[in-house]
Design a protein around this motif. Structure first.
Motif, short mmCIF file in Angstrom:
data_model
loop_
_atom_site.label_atom_id
_atom_site.label_comp_id
_atom_site.label_asym_id
_atom_site.label_seq_id
_atom_site.Cartn_x
_atom_site.Cartn_y
_atom_site.Cartn_z
N UNK A 32 0.84 -1.18 0.00
CA UNK A 32 0.00 0.00 0.00
C UNK A 32 0.89 1.25 0.00
N UNK A 33 1.90 1.26 0.88
CA UNK A 33 2.85 2.35 0.96
C UNK A 33 4.25 1.77 1.13
N UNK A 34 5.22 2.50 0.60
CA UNK A 34 6.63 2.12 0.74
C UNK A 34 7.37 3.30 1.34
N UNK A 35 8.11 3.02 2.41
CA UNK A 35 8.93 4.03 3.08
C UNK A 35 10.37 3.78 2.64
N UNK A 36 10.94 4.74 1.91
CA UNK A 36 12.29 4.61 1.39
C UNK A 36 13.23 5.41 2.30
N UNK A 37 14.22 4.74 2.86
CA UNK A 37 15.18 5.34 3.78
C UNK A 37 16.39 5.82 2.99
N UNK A 38 16.64 7.12 3.02
CA UNK A 38 17.78 7.74 2.34
C UNK A 38 18.75 8.23 3.41
N UNK A 39 20.03 7.85 3.27
CA UNK A 39 21.04 8.22 4.25
C UNK A 39 22.22 8.92 3.59
N UNK A 40 22.75 9.89 4.31
CA UNK A 40 23.91 10.63 3.85
C UNK A 40 25.11 9.69 3.67
#
Length: 168
Positions: free
Chosen positions: A82-90
């Motif tokens: 339903x939803x995707x949480x994409x984790x972006x890291x420095x």
């Protein structure tokens, strides 16, 4: 035993990406916390929100951490996300680099929640983790780095309400 391997591999993976794997101990202490944010996608993969507010990011972190427990199994849950949480890291600050220079962000993992299910799937992106496979002595990490866990209904419901993180 496989239920304990997944959290261990995820912990090792996040440790290596957080520490850069190459930094000296002194650099690691200075670089202990990296900036990160979430991009929230709908079922079609279209971006709904980019969450950069530290309070909202911390809330999402807490929800996603509940999905990484010992009850995780290999593979994806049934049904479409339903939803995707994409984790972006420095990216890692290396010796000699200016700490004030803007750094690139890399996609590290994706967490998916489904309608009508408390199963949450997390996929650690092996492309971001070059060399981790040889480090842990495992080839073809793709399958090992995708796992699904049943989370409390409140956690799944919170992840199914991404708008709450948009206004922060």
């Amino acid at each position: 035993m496989k239920r304990h391997i997944i959290p261990c591999i995820l912990s090792l993976t996040l440790l290596l990406t957080a520490c850069g794997g190459e930094q000296a101990a002194a650099d690691t202490a200075e670089e202990a916390v990296k900036d990160h944010y979430y991009q929230i996608l709908d079922a079609a993969g279209k971006e709904l929100y980019t969450v950069t507010d530290s309070g909202a990011v911390a809330e999402i972190d807490a929800l996603i951490n509940k999905a990484g427990g010992e009850n995780a199994d290999h593979g994806n849950a049934e049904g479409d996300p339903l939803y995707t949480y994409v984790y972006w890291q420095e990216t890692t600050l290396h010796a000699g680099e200016d700490p004030d220079t803007e750094r690139e962000y890399l996609e590290v993992f994706r967490t998916q929640v489904r309608q009508g299910s408390n199963a949450v799937t997390t996929e650690v992106l092996s492309d971001t983790l070059e060399g981790v496979g040889s480090f842990v002595g495992v080839e073809g990490l793709g399958g090992l780095l995708t796992f699904t866990a049943e989370v409390p209904r409140e956690t799944a419901d919170a992840l199914r309400d991404p708008a709450q993180f948009a206004g922060a």
